[in-house]
Design a protein around this motif. Sequence first.
Motif, PDB file in Angstrom:
ATOM      1  N   LEU A 138       0.860  -1.187   0.000  1.00 35.50           N
ATOM      2  CA  LEU A 138       0.000   0.000   0.000  1.00 35.50           C
ATOM      3  C   LEU A 138       0.896   1.236   0.000  1.00 35.50           C
ATOM      4  O   LEU A 138       2.024   1.184   0.473  1.00 35.50           O
ATOM      5  N   PHE A 139       0.350   2.342  -0.520  1.00 40.09           N
ATOM      6  CA  PHE A 139       1.123   3.579  -0.521  1.00 40.09           C
ATOM      7  C   PHE A 139       0.990   4.230   0.861  1.00 40.09           C
ATOM      8  O   PHE A 139      -0.094   4.653   1.242  1.00 40.09           O
ATOM      9  N   PRO A 140       2.087   4.293   1.625  1.00 36.71           N
ATOM     10  CA  PRO A 140       1.969   4.692   3.031  1.00 36.71           C
ATOM     11  C   PRO A 140       1.586   6.153   3.231  1.00 36.71           C
ATOM     12  O   PRO A 140       1.095   6.519   4.287  1.00 36.71           O
ATOM     13  N   HIS A 141       1.823   6.989   2.218  1.00 38.46           N
ATOM     14  CA  HIS A 141       1.540   8.418   2.382  1.00 38.46           C
ATOM     15  C   HIS A 141       0.108   8.770   2.009  1.00 38.46           C
ATOM     16  O   HIS A 141      -0.273   9.929   2.021  1.00 38.46           O
ATOM     17  N   MET A 142      -0.681   7.748   1.629  1.00 37.34           N
ATOM     18  CA  MET A 142      -2.073   8.003   1.256  1.00 37.34           C
ATOM     19  C   MET A 142      -2.986   7.271   2.238  1.00 37.34           C
ATOM     20  O   MET A 142      -2.621   6.233   2.784  1.00 37.34           O
ATOM     21  N   THR A 198      -6.341   6.287  -6.378  1.00 30.15           N
ATOM     22  CA  THR A 198      -5.267   6.916  -7.136  1.00 30.15           C
ATOM     23  C   THR A 198      -5.090   6.357  -8.551  1.00 30.15           C
ATOM     24  O   THR A 198      -4.866   7.119  -9.495  1.00 30.15           O
ATOM     25  N   GLU A 239      -8.053   6.380   7.099  1.00 30.82           N
ATOM     26  CA  GLU A 239      -6.875   6.007   7.875  1.00 30.82           C
ATOM     27  C   GLU A 239      -5.689   5.763   6.945  1.00 30.82           C
ATOM     28  O   GLU A 239      -5.857   5.288   5.826  1.00 30.82           O
ATOM     29  N   HIS A 240      -4.510   6.081   7.445  1.00 31.59           N
ATOM     30  CA  HIS A 240      -3.299   5.724   6.711  1.00 31.59           C
ATOM     31  C   HIS A 240      -2.974   4.256   6.993  1.00 31.59           C
ATOM     32  O   HIS A 240      -3.322   3.728   8.056  1.00 31.59           O
ATOM     33  N   ILE A 295      -0.516   2.686   8.063  1.00 29.94           N
ATOM     34  CA  ILE A 295       0.200   2.313   9.290  1.00 29.94           C
ATOM     35  C   ILE A 295      -0.753   2.076  10.459  1.00 29.94           C
ATOM     36  O   ILE A 295      -0.432   1.374  11.415  1.00 29.94           O
ATOM     37  N   ARG A 296      -1.939   2.662  10.368  1.00 30.00           N
ATOM     38  CA  ARG A 296      -2.917   2.491  11.448  1.00 30.00           C
ATOM     39  C   ARG A 296      -3.844   1.300  11.220  1.00 30.00           C
ATOM     40  O   ARG A 296      -4.813   1.109  11.950  1.00 30.00           O
TER      41      ARG A 296
END
Lengths: 250, 305
Positions: free
Chosen positions: A100-104, A112, A141-142, A144-145
Amino acid sequence: MSERDVVIRVEGLHKRFGHLEVVKGVDLDLHKGEVVVVFGRSGSGKSTVLRCINFLDDPTQGTIEVAGMRLSGGFRSRRKREQIRQLRLHVGMVFQQFNLFPHMTALENVRTAPICAGIKDNRIHAMELLEQVGLADKANEHPIRLSGGQQQRVAIARALAMRPDAMLFDEPTSALDPELIGEVLAVMKSLATELHMPMIVVTHEMGFAREVADRMLFFHEGVVWEEGPPERVFDSTQKPETRKFLDAVL
Amino acid sequence: MTDAGGRLERLALASARVPFRLKVALVWVVIFAVLGFFFWVAQFDTEWMRDNFTYIAKGLQYTLYIAIGGIVLAVVLALLGALARISSNPIAYGISGFYVSFFRGTPLIVQMFLIYLALPQVGINLHDRYPDLFPQTLTNQLILDAAVAGTLALGLNYGAYMTEIFRAGIQSVASGQGEAADALGMTYRQKMRRVVLPQAFRVIIPPTGNEFIAMLKDTALVSFLGVAVANAEIFRRAQLVGKSDFQNLEALLVAAGLYWALTIVFTFFQRRLEARVSRGYVRSQDLTAASAEEQKHGGGGGGIG
Protein backbone atom coordinates in the motif's frame (compact mmCIF):
# COMPACT_ATOMS: atom_id res chain seq x y z
CA MET A 1 -14.69 -24.22 -21.93
CA SER A 2 -14.68 -22.41 -25.19
CA GLU A 3 -11.86 -20.36 -26.67
CA ARG A 4 -13.88 -17.18 -26.13
CA ASP A 5 -13.80 -17.63 -22.37
CA VAL A 6 -10.06 -17.28 -22.03
CA VAL A 7 -9.13 -14.20 -19.96
CA ILE A 8 -5.42 -14.80 -19.59
CA ARG A 9 -3.36 -17.08 -21.79
CA VAL A 10 0.26 -17.89 -21.05
CA GLU A 11 2.08 -19.77 -23.79
CA GLY A 12 5.53 -21.33 -23.65
CA LEU A 13 6.72 -19.09 -20.83
CA HIS A 14 10.37 -19.26 -19.87
CA LYS A 15 12.10 -16.98 -17.41
CA ARG A 16 15.81 -16.87 -16.76
CA PHE A 17 17.56 -14.77 -14.12
CA GLY A 18 21.13 -14.75 -15.37
CA HIS A 19 22.05 -18.41 -15.73
CA LEU A 20 19.26 -19.61 -13.51
CA GLU A 21 16.18 -20.72 -15.37
CA VAL A 22 13.29 -20.38 -12.96
CA VAL A 23 10.41 -21.04 -15.35
CA LYS A 24 10.97 -23.69 -17.98
CA GLY A 25 8.05 -23.65 -20.33
CA VAL A 26 4.68 -22.98 -18.77
CA ASP A 27 1.31 -22.88 -20.54
CA LEU A 28 -1.66 -21.65 -18.61
CA ASP A 29 -5.17 -20.52 -19.50
CA LEU A 30 -7.43 -18.67 -17.10
CA HIS A 31 -11.08 -18.76 -18.08
CA LYS A 32 -13.98 -16.52 -17.18
CA GLY A 33 -15.09 -17.01 -13.60
CA GLU A 34 -12.34 -19.50 -12.93
CA VAL A 35 -10.19 -19.72 -9.81
CA VAL A 36 -6.80 -21.29 -10.35
CA VAL A 37 -4.67 -22.02 -7.31
CA VAL A 38 -0.96 -22.35 -7.90
CA PHE A 39 1.16 -24.02 -5.26
CA GLY A 40 4.58 -25.55 -4.89
CA ARG A 41 7.86 -25.20 -3.09
CA SER A 42 9.59 -21.82 -2.92
CA GLY A 43 11.80 -21.43 -5.97
CA SER A 44 9.50 -23.55 -8.10
CA GLY A 45 8.70 -20.52 -10.27
CA LYS A 46 5.11 -19.96 -9.23
CA SER A 47 5.45 -16.32 -8.22
CA THR A 48 7.61 -15.61 -11.24
CA VAL A 49 4.88 -16.81 -13.59
CA LEU A 50 2.45 -14.46 -11.90
CA ARG A 51 4.88 -11.57 -12.18
CA CYS A 52 5.53 -12.34 -15.82
CA ILE A 53 1.82 -12.16 -16.59
CA ASN A 54 1.76 -8.43 -15.90
CA PHE A 55 5.38 -7.91 -16.92
CA LEU A 56 6.75 -7.03 -13.50
CA ASP A 57 9.27 -9.64 -14.52
CA ASP A 58 10.11 -9.72 -18.18
CA PRO A 59 9.42 -13.05 -19.87
CA THR A 60 12.58 -14.48 -21.43
CA GLN A 61 10.54 -16.46 -23.90
CA GLY A 62 6.87 -17.07 -24.58
CA THR A 63 3.80 -14.86 -24.83
CA ILE A 64 1.15 -13.43 -22.55
CA GLU A 65 -2.30 -12.74 -23.89
CA VAL A 66 -4.77 -10.58 -22.00
CA ALA A 67 -7.94 -8.94 -23.37
CA GLY A 68 -6.96 -9.58 -26.96
CA MET A 69 -3.45 -8.21 -26.52
CA ARG A 70 -0.65 -10.63 -27.07
CA LEU A 71 2.76 -9.54 -25.82
CA SER A 72 6.17 -11.07 -25.40
CA GLY A 73 9.20 -9.95 -23.38
CA GLY A 74 12.32 -8.20 -24.52
CA PHE A 75 13.29 -4.63 -25.31
CA ARG A 76 10.67 -2.15 -24.20
CA SER A 77 10.20 0.51 -26.81
CA ARG A 78 7.90 3.41 -26.07
CA ARG A 79 5.10 1.62 -27.89
CA LYS A 80 5.75 -1.61 -26.07
CA ARG A 81 5.73 0.13 -22.71
CA GLU A 82 2.34 1.61 -23.50
CA GLN A 83 1.02 -1.84 -24.54
CA ILE A 84 2.27 -3.33 -21.28
CA ARG A 85 0.57 -0.53 -19.37
CA GLN A 86 -2.69 -1.21 -21.19
CA LEU A 87 -2.38 -4.91 -20.39
CA ARG A 88 -1.81 -4.13 -16.71
CA LEU A 89 -5.01 -2.11 -16.59
CA HIS A 90 -6.86 -5.38 -17.27
CA VAL A 91 -5.14 -7.35 -14.53
CA GLY A 92 -5.28 -6.56 -10.81
CA MET A 93 -2.40 -7.67 -8.64
CA VAL A 94 -2.20 -8.26 -4.91
CA PHE A 95 1.22 -8.62 -3.33
CA GLN A 96 2.52 -10.62 -0.43
CA GLN A 97 3.73 -7.43 1.28
CA PHE A 98 0.55 -5.45 0.44
CA ASN A 99 2.61 -2.55 -0.95
CA LEU A 100 0.00 0.00 0.00
CA PHE A 101 1.12 3.58 -0.52
CA PRO A 102 1.97 4.69 3.03
CA HIS A 103 1.54 8.42 2.38
CA MET A 104 -2.07 8.00 1.26
CA THR A 105 -5.18 7.11 3.21
CA ALA A 106 -7.01 3.86 2.43
CA LEU A 107 -9.44 5.75 0.23
CA GLU A 108 -6.66 7.58 -1.60
CA ASN A 109 -4.92 4.27 -2.16
CA VAL A 110 -8.02 2.94 -3.87
CA ARG A 111 -8.71 6.11 -5.84
CA THR A 112 -5.27 6.92 -7.14
CA ALA A 113 -4.99 4.49 -10.05
CA PRO A 114 -8.37 5.42 -11.61
CA ILE A 115 -7.51 9.09 -11.16
CA CYS A 116 -4.26 8.47 -13.01
CA ALA A 117 -6.28 6.83 -15.76
CA GLY A 118 -8.45 9.93 -16.02
CA ILE A 119 -11.45 8.76 -13.96
CA LYS A 120 -11.71 11.66 -11.52
CA ASP A 121 -15.14 11.16 -9.97
CA ASN A 122 -14.45 7.73 -8.52
CA ARG A 123 -15.07 8.45 -4.85
CA ILE A 124 -18.36 6.54 -4.77
CA HIS A 125 -16.91 3.53 -6.55
CA ALA A 126 -13.90 3.55 -4.25
CA MET A 127 -16.14 3.69 -1.17
CA GLU A 128 -18.17 0.79 -2.54
CA LEU A 129 -15.00 -1.22 -2.93
CA LEU A 130 -13.92 -0.45 0.62
CA GLU A 131 -17.40 -1.45 1.72
CA GLN A 132 -17.01 -4.66 -0.21
CA VAL A 133 -13.82 -5.55 1.68
CA GLY A 134 -15.45 -4.44 4.94
CA LEU A 135 -13.35 -1.35 5.54
CA ALA A 136 -15.59 1.61 4.71
CA ASP A 137 -15.05 2.91 8.25
CA LYS A 138 -11.29 2.97 7.73
CA ALA A 139 -11.42 5.01 4.53
CA ASN A 140 -9.53 7.95 6.01
CA GLU A 141 -6.87 6.01 7.87
CA HIS A 142 -3.30 5.72 6.71
CA PRO A 143 -2.01 2.17 6.23
CA ILE A 144 0.20 2.31 9.29
CA ARG A 145 -2.92 2.49 11.45
CA LEU A 146 -4.39 -0.65 9.89
CA SER A 147 -3.65 -4.26 10.76
CA GLY A 148 -1.95 -6.48 8.19
CA GLY A 149 -5.25 -8.10 7.29
CA GLN A 150 -6.92 -4.73 6.85
CA GLN A 151 -4.04 -3.49 4.74
CA GLN A 152 -4.29 -6.48 2.47
CA ARG A 153 -8.03 -5.97 2.08
CA VAL A 154 -7.43 -2.34 1.11
CA ALA A 155 -4.85 -3.61 -1.38
CA ILE A 156 -7.51 -5.90 -2.87
CA ALA A 157 -9.94 -2.97 -3.15
CA ARG A 158 -7.18 -0.93 -4.77
CA ALA A 159 -6.55 -3.62 -7.36
CA LEU A 160 -10.27 -3.87 -8.07
CA ALA A 161 -10.59 -0.13 -8.62
CA MET A 162 -9.46 -0.41 -12.23
CA ARG A 163 -12.27 -2.92 -12.84
CA PRO A 164 -9.81 -5.60 -14.00
CA ASP A 165 -10.77 -8.64 -16.06
CA ALA A 166 -8.81 -10.88 -13.73
CA MET A 167 -6.89 -10.81 -10.47
CA LEU A 168 -3.49 -12.16 -9.55
CA PHE A 169 -2.77 -12.96 -5.90
CA ASP A 170 0.89 -13.48 -5.05
CA GLU A 171 0.91 -15.26 -1.68
CA PRO A 172 -1.59 -12.76 -0.27
CA THR A 173 -1.65 -14.22 3.24
CA SER A 174 1.97 -15.30 3.71
CA ALA A 175 2.98 -12.12 5.52
CA LEU A 176 -0.01 -12.16 7.86
CA ASP A 177 -0.37 -13.27 11.47
CA PRO A 178 -2.40 -16.49 11.56
CA GLU A 179 -5.48 -14.86 13.08
CA LEU A 180 -5.65 -12.31 10.25
CA ILE A 181 -5.53 -14.77 7.36
CA GLY A 182 -9.21 -15.67 7.53
CA GLU A 183 -10.54 -12.17 6.82
CA VAL A 184 -8.43 -11.85 3.68
CA LEU A 185 -9.39 -15.29 2.41
CA ALA A 186 -13.05 -14.47 3.06
CA VAL A 187 -12.80 -11.38 0.85
CA MET A 188 -11.09 -13.40 -1.88
CA LYS A 189 -13.72 -16.09 -1.63
CA SER A 190 -16.60 -13.64 -1.98
CA LEU A 191 -14.80 -12.14 -4.95
CA ALA A 192 -14.71 -15.55 -6.58
CA THR A 193 -18.10 -16.94 -5.65
CA GLU A 194 -20.24 -13.80 -5.74
CA LEU A 195 -18.56 -11.68 -8.42
CA HIS A 196 -17.10 -14.59 -10.40
CA MET A 197 -13.83 -12.75 -10.73
CA PRO A 198 -11.30 -14.90 -12.57
CA MET A 199 -8.18 -15.23 -10.47
CA ILE A 200 -4.85 -16.94 -10.19
CA VAL A 201 -3.87 -17.39 -6.57
CA VAL A 202 -0.42 -18.43 -5.48
CA THR A 203 -0.94 -19.73 -1.95
CA HIS A 204 -0.28 -22.47 0.53
CA GLU A 205 -3.75 -22.11 2.05
CA MET A 206 -4.97 -25.55 1.08
CA GLY A 207 -8.31 -25.11 2.83
CA PHE A 208 -9.06 -22.16 0.60
CA ALA A 209 -7.90 -24.13 -2.44
CA ARG A 210 -10.14 -27.08 -1.71
CA GLU A 211 -13.11 -24.83 -1.10
CA VAL A 212 -12.75 -22.22 -3.85
CA ALA A 213 -10.39 -23.45 -6.57
CA ASP A 214 -11.71 -24.81 -9.85
CA ARG A 215 -8.28 -26.00 -10.80
CA MET A 216 -5.00 -26.49 -9.00
CA LEU A 217 -1.53 -26.34 -10.47
CA PHE A 218 1.43 -27.86 -8.70
CA PHE A 219 4.66 -26.18 -9.74
CA HIS A 220 7.89 -28.10 -9.54
CA GLU A 221 11.26 -27.10 -10.97
CA GLY A 222 9.80 -24.43 -13.20
CA VAL A 223 7.06 -26.45 -14.86
CA VAL A 224 3.47 -27.41 -14.15
CA TRP A 225 4.14 -30.82 -12.60
CA GLU A 226 0.57 -31.76 -11.93
CA GLU A 227 -2.79 -30.14 -12.44
CA GLY A 228 -6.43 -30.89 -11.91
CA PRO A 229 -9.53 -30.07 -9.89
CA PRO A 230 -8.90 -29.93 -6.11
CA GLU A 231 -10.58 -33.27 -5.39
CA ARG A 232 -8.25 -35.07 -7.74
CA VAL A 233 -5.13 -33.23 -6.65
CA PHE A 234 -5.88 -33.79 -2.98
CA ASP A 235 -7.51 -37.22 -2.99
CA SER A 236 -5.92 -39.05 -5.89
CA THR A 237 -2.60 -37.34 -6.29
CA GLN A 238 -0.75 -38.54 -9.37
CA LYS A 239 2.87 -37.54 -8.73
CA PRO A 240 5.00 -38.42 -5.69
CA GLU A 241 6.46 -34.85 -5.56
CA THR A 242 2.97 -33.40 -5.25
CA ARG A 243 2.06 -35.90 -2.55
CA LYS A 244 5.21 -35.11 -0.62
CA PHE A 245 4.51 -31.39 -0.75
CA LEU A 246 0.87 -31.78 0.21
CA ASP A 247 1.80 -34.00 3.15
CA ALA A 248 4.22 -31.32 4.31
CA VAL A 249 1.73 -28.44 4.23
CA LEU A 250 -1.50 -30.15 5.18
CA MET B 1 28.10 4.50 52.55
CA THR B 2 30.66 7.29 52.91
CA ASP B 3 29.65 10.86 53.34
CA ALA B 4 30.95 12.00 49.93
CA GLY B 5 29.19 9.14 48.16
CA GLY B 6 25.99 10.06 49.93
CA ARG B 7 26.25 13.67 48.85
CA LEU B 8 26.86 12.68 45.24
CA GLU B 9 23.90 10.37 45.38
CA ARG B 10 21.68 13.13 46.77
CA LEU B 11 22.92 15.48 44.06
CA ALA B 12 22.11 12.95 41.34
CA LEU B 13 18.65 12.42 42.77
CA ALA B 14 17.99 16.14 42.93
CA SER B 15 19.26 16.58 39.40
CA ALA B 16 16.99 13.83 38.14
CA ARG B 17 13.99 15.90 39.23
CA VAL B 18 15.02 18.88 37.09
CA PRO B 19 13.50 18.62 33.58
CA PHE B 20 15.98 17.94 30.80
CA ARG B 21 14.93 21.02 28.86
CA LEU B 22 15.52 23.28 31.82
CA LYS B 23 19.04 21.95 32.15
CA VAL B 24 19.69 22.55 28.47
CA ALA B 25 18.37 26.09 28.80
CA LEU B 26 20.74 26.59 31.70
CA VAL B 27 23.69 25.43 29.60
CA TRP B 28 22.74 27.96 26.93
CA VAL B 29 22.50 30.73 29.50
CA VAL B 30 25.99 29.94 30.75
CA ILE B 31 27.41 29.87 27.21
CA PHE B 32 25.83 33.22 26.44
CA ALA B 33 27.18 34.64 29.67
CA VAL B 34 30.70 33.57 28.72
CA LEU B 35 30.31 34.94 25.21
CA GLY B 36 28.90 38.17 26.63
CA PHE B 37 31.96 38.45 28.85
CA PHE B 38 34.30 38.04 25.84
CA PHE B 39 32.22 40.57 23.96
CA TRP B 40 32.58 43.02 26.81
CA VAL B 41 36.32 42.36 27.14
CA ALA B 42 36.86 42.89 23.42
CA GLN B 43 35.36 46.36 23.77
CA PHE B 44 33.36 46.25 20.58
CA ASP B 45 31.81 49.48 19.48
CA THR B 46 28.20 48.59 20.16
CA GLU B 47 27.00 52.05 19.29
CA TRP B 48 28.46 51.71 15.81
CA MET B 49 26.86 48.29 15.50
CA ARG B 50 23.48 49.71 16.42
CA ASP B 51 23.83 52.64 14.02
CA ASN B 52 24.85 50.47 11.09
CA PHE B 53 22.59 47.52 11.78
CA THR B 54 19.87 48.61 9.36
CA TYR B 55 22.42 49.35 6.66
CA ILE B 56 23.79 45.80 6.84
CA ALA B 57 20.37 44.23 7.41
CA LYS B 58 19.19 45.71 4.12
CA GLY B 59 21.35 43.02 2.55
CA LEU B 60 18.93 40.38 3.89
CA GLN B 61 16.76 40.93 0.85
CA TYR B 62 19.53 40.01 -1.60
CA THR B 63 20.89 37.22 0.57
CA LEU B 64 17.43 35.68 0.47
CA TYR B 65 17.03 36.27 -3.27
CA ILE B 66 20.31 34.52 -3.95
CA ALA B 67 19.71 31.69 -1.49
CA ILE B 68 16.16 31.00 -2.61
CA GLY B 69 17.06 31.32 -6.28
CA GLY B 70 20.00 29.00 -5.64
CA ILE B 71 18.00 26.38 -3.76
CA VAL B 72 15.18 26.35 -6.30
CA LEU B 73 17.68 25.82 -9.10
CA ALA B 74 19.52 23.23 -7.00
CA VAL B 75 16.35 21.25 -6.25
CA VAL B 76 15.35 21.19 -9.91
CA LEU B 77 18.83 20.12 -10.98
CA ALA B 78 19.09 17.54 -8.18
CA LEU B 79 15.75 16.02 -9.16
CA LEU B 80 16.70 15.84 -12.83
CA GLY B 81 20.18 14.64 -11.94
CA ALA B 82 18.87 11.92 -9.65
CA LEU B 83 16.28 10.69 -12.16
CA ALA B 84 19.04 10.61 -14.79
CA ARG B 85 21.30 8.77 -12.36
CA ILE B 86 18.77 5.94 -11.98
CA SER B 87 17.68 5.90 -15.62
CA SER B 88 18.89 3.49 -18.24
CA ASN B 89 19.28 6.26 -20.81
CA PRO B 90 23.04 6.59 -21.52
CA ILE B 91 22.80 10.27 -22.51
CA ALA B 92 20.95 11.28 -19.34
CA TYR B 93 23.21 9.08 -17.20
CA GLY B 94 26.37 10.43 -18.83
CA ILE B 95 25.41 14.09 -18.51
CA SER B 96 24.41 13.76 -14.89
CA GLY B 97 27.57 11.81 -14.11
CA PHE B 98 29.71 14.59 -15.58
CA TYR B 99 27.65 17.26 -13.86
CA VAL B 100 28.02 15.74 -10.40
CA SER B 101 31.69 15.00 -10.91
CA PHE B 102 32.61 18.50 -12.10
CA PHE B 103 30.56 20.56 -9.68
CA ARG B 104 31.51 18.49 -6.68
CA GLY B 105 35.09 18.29 -7.82
CA THR B 106 35.90 22.00 -8.09
CA PRO B 107 35.63 24.80 -5.52
CA LEU B 108 32.46 26.82 -5.46
CA ILE B 109 34.34 30.09 -5.65
CA VAL B 110 36.12 28.91 -8.82
CA GLN B 111 32.78 27.99 -10.37
CA MET B 112 31.47 31.46 -9.55
CA PHE B 113 34.36 33.11 -11.34
CA LEU B 114 34.08 30.73 -14.28
CA ILE B 115 30.43 31.57 -14.78
CA TYR B 116 30.94 35.26 -14.19
CA LEU B 117 34.12 35.74 -16.21
CA ALA B 118 34.62 32.77 -18.52
CA LEU B 119 31.14 32.66 -20.03
CA PRO B 120 31.31 36.20 -21.49
CA GLN B 121 34.72 35.38 -22.94
CA VAL B 122 33.34 32.28 -24.62
CA GLY B 123 30.53 34.42 -25.98
CA ILE B 124 32.85 37.05 -27.42
CA ASN B 125 35.06 34.46 -29.10
CA LEU B 126 32.09 32.58 -30.50
CA HIS B 127 30.82 35.78 -32.02
CA ASP B 128 34.24 36.60 -33.47
CA ARG B 129 34.58 33.21 -35.10
CA TYR B 130 31.04 32.56 -36.26
CA PRO B 131 29.33 35.93 -36.43
CA ASP B 132 26.40 34.55 -38.40
CA LEU B 133 25.72 31.64 -36.08
CA PHE B 134 26.18 33.63 -32.88
CA PRO B 135 24.98 37.21 -33.25
CA GLN B 136 25.98 39.72 -30.61
CA THR B 137 22.47 39.79 -29.17
CA LEU B 138 22.77 36.10 -28.39
CA THR B 139 26.29 36.08 -26.98
CA ASN B 140 25.50 39.13 -24.87
CA GLN B 141 23.18 36.87 -22.92
CA LEU B 142 26.28 35.18 -21.53
CA ILE B 143 27.35 38.38 -19.79
CA LEU B 144 25.71 37.97 -16.44
CA ASP B 145 25.11 40.26 -13.54
CA ALA B 146 27.35 39.31 -10.60
CA ALA B 147 24.43 38.33 -8.38
CA VAL B 148 22.90 36.22 -11.16
CA ALA B 149 26.20 34.50 -11.87
CA GLY B 150 26.61 33.83 -8.15
CA THR B 151 23.11 32.41 -7.85
CA LEU B 152 23.69 30.18 -10.86
CA ALA B 153 26.95 28.89 -9.42
CA LEU B 154 25.35 28.20 -6.05
CA GLY B 155 22.45 26.37 -7.69
CA LEU B 156 24.72 24.30 -9.91
CA ASN B 157 27.10 23.46 -7.09
CA TYR B 158 24.52 22.55 -4.49
CA GLY B 159 22.44 20.78 -7.14
CA ALA B 160 25.37 18.46 -7.71
CA TYR B 161 25.62 17.56 -4.03
CA MET B 162 21.88 17.24 -3.75
CA THR B 163 21.72 14.94 -6.77
CA GLU B 164 23.25 12.32 -4.52
CA ILE B 165 20.79 13.12 -1.72
CA PHE B 166 17.85 12.84 -4.11
CA ARG B 167 19.16 9.66 -5.68
CA ALA B 168 19.56 8.01 -2.30
CA GLY B 169 16.11 9.25 -1.28
CA ILE B 170 14.45 7.84 -4.38
CA GLN B 171 16.27 4.55 -4.01
CA SER B 172 15.24 4.34 -0.37
CA VAL B 173 11.61 3.92 -1.42
CA ALA B 174 10.83 0.21 -1.24
CA SER B 175 10.84 -1.45 -4.66
CA GLY B 176 7.38 -2.86 -3.93
CA GLN B 177 6.00 0.66 -4.12
CA GLY B 178 7.10 1.13 -7.70
CA GLU B 179 5.87 -2.34 -8.57
CA ALA B 180 2.46 -1.65 -7.09
CA ALA B 181 2.23 1.55 -9.14
CA ASP B 182 3.34 -0.35 -12.25
CA ALA B 183 0.83 -3.11 -11.63
CA LEU B 184 -1.91 -0.49 -11.36
CA GLY B 185 -1.08 0.72 -14.85
CA MET B 186 0.44 4.06 -13.88
CA THR B 187 2.79 5.74 -16.31
CA TYR B 188 6.39 6.40 -15.28
CA ARG B 189 5.53 10.04 -14.59
CA GLN B 190 2.49 9.15 -12.50
CA LYS B 191 4.44 6.57 -10.58
CA MET B 192 7.19 9.06 -9.78
CA ARG B 193 4.91 12.00 -9.01
CA ARG B 194 2.25 10.23 -6.97
CA VAL B 195 4.03 7.30 -5.39
CA VAL B 196 7.81 7.40 -5.37
CA LEU B 197 8.72 11.07 -4.98
CA PRO B 198 6.29 11.89 -2.15
CA GLN B 199 7.87 9.07 -0.18
CA ALA B 200 11.38 10.01 -1.25
CA PHE B 201 10.83 13.61 -0.16
CA ARG B 202 10.34 12.47 3.39
CA VAL B 203 13.90 11.18 3.30
CA ILE B 204 15.18 14.05 1.16
CA ILE B 205 13.81 17.02 3.09
CA PRO B 206 15.98 16.91 6.23
CA PRO B 207 19.31 16.85 4.37
CA THR B 208 17.99 19.33 1.80
CA GLY B 209 17.13 21.73 4.61
CA ASN B 210 20.66 21.26 5.79
CA GLU B 211 22.01 22.11 2.34
CA PHE B 212 19.80 25.18 2.19
CA ILE B 213 21.11 26.40 5.51
CA ALA B 214 24.65 25.83 4.30
CA MET B 215 23.88 27.69 1.08
CA LEU B 216 22.37 30.58 3.02
CA LYS B 217 25.83 31.32 4.30
CA ASP B 218 27.69 30.51 1.10
CA THR B 219 25.81 33.40 -0.48
CA ALA B 220 28.53 35.48 1.18
CA LEU B 221 30.93 34.22 -1.50
CA VAL B 222 28.97 36.11 -4.14
CA SER B 223 30.43 39.30 -2.70
CA PHE B 224 33.80 38.33 -4.18
CA LEU B 225 32.38 38.87 -7.66
CA GLY B 226 32.10 42.54 -6.74
CA VAL B 227 28.40 43.20 -6.58
CA ALA B 228 27.24 46.83 -6.76
CA VAL B 229 26.17 48.26 -3.41
CA ALA B 230 22.63 48.74 -4.64
CA ASN B 231 22.02 44.98 -4.68
CA ALA B 232 24.66 43.74 -2.27
CA GLU B 233 23.85 41.00 0.21
CA ILE B 234 24.60 40.95 3.93
CA PHE B 235 28.29 40.09 3.79
CA ARG B 236 29.12 42.56 1.03
CA ARG B 237 27.35 45.34 2.86
CA ALA B 238 29.09 44.46 6.11
CA GLN B 239 32.44 44.49 4.33
CA LEU B 240 31.80 47.80 2.61
CA VAL B 241 30.57 49.66 5.65
CA GLY B 242 33.12 47.99 7.94
CA LYS B 243 36.02 48.96 5.72
CA SER B 244 34.95 52.55 5.29
CA ASP B 245 34.62 53.09 9.05
CA PHE B 246 37.50 50.81 10.12
CA GLN B 247 35.00 48.74 12.12
CA ASN B 248 35.51 45.43 10.34
CA LEU B 249 34.92 43.15 13.30
CA GLU B 250 31.80 44.96 14.41
CA ALA B 251 30.39 44.77 10.90
CA LEU B 252 31.17 41.07 10.65
CA LEU B 253 29.55 40.44 14.03
CA VAL B 254 26.36 42.09 12.83
CA ALA B 255 26.49 39.95 9.69
CA ALA B 256 27.06 36.81 11.77
CA GLY B 257 24.06 37.63 13.92
CA LEU B 258 21.88 38.11 10.86
CA TYR B 259 22.97 34.82 9.28
CA TRP B 260 22.37 33.04 12.54
CA ALA B 261 18.89 34.52 12.91
CA LEU B 262 18.05 33.48 9.35
CA THR B 263 19.23 29.96 10.08
CA ILE B 264 17.07 29.72 13.18
CA VAL B 265 14.00 30.89 11.26
CA PHE B 266 14.55 28.37 8.47
CA THR B 267 15.28 25.54 10.87
CA PHE B 268 11.86 26.20 12.39
CA PHE B 269 10.14 25.95 9.01
CA GLN B 270 12.16 22.87 8.11
CA ARG B 271 10.89 21.12 11.25
CA ARG B 272 7.30 21.92 10.34
CA LEU B 273 7.80 20.64 6.82
CA GLU B 274 9.34 17.43 8.12
CA ALA B 275 6.35 16.85 10.37
CA ARG B 276 4.05 17.44 7.41
CA VAL B 277 5.68 14.91 5.13
CA SER B 278 5.75 12.35 7.93
CA ARG B 279 1.99 11.93 7.68
CA GLY B 280 1.28 8.27 7.28
CA TYR B 281 4.40 7.24 9.13
CA VAL B 282 3.34 8.19 12.62
CA ARG B 283 0.72 6.10 14.35
CA SER B 284 -0.53 8.91 16.55
CA GLN B 285 -3.27 11.08 15.12
CA ASP B 286 -1.73 14.17 16.63
CA LEU B 287 1.45 14.73 14.68
CA THR B 288 2.57 17.83 16.54
CA ALA B 289 2.35 15.95 19.81
CA ALA B 290 4.30 13.09 18.31
CA SER B 291 7.07 15.29 17.02
CA ALA B 292 7.25 17.17 20.31
CA GLU B 293 7.63 13.84 22.04
CA GLU B 294 10.48 12.95 19.70
CA GLN B 295 12.26 16.19 20.31
CA LYS B 296 12.00 15.75 24.04
CA HIS B 297 13.87 12.52 23.71
CA GLY B 298 16.59 14.16 21.69
CA GLY B 299 15.44 12.91 18.30
CA GLY B 300 14.42 16.35 17.05
CA GLY B 301 17.60 17.12 15.17
CA GLY B 302 17.53 13.98 13.11
CA GLY B 303 14.00 14.38 11.87
CA ILE B 304 10.90 12.44 12.65
CA GLY B 305 10.13 8.83 11.99
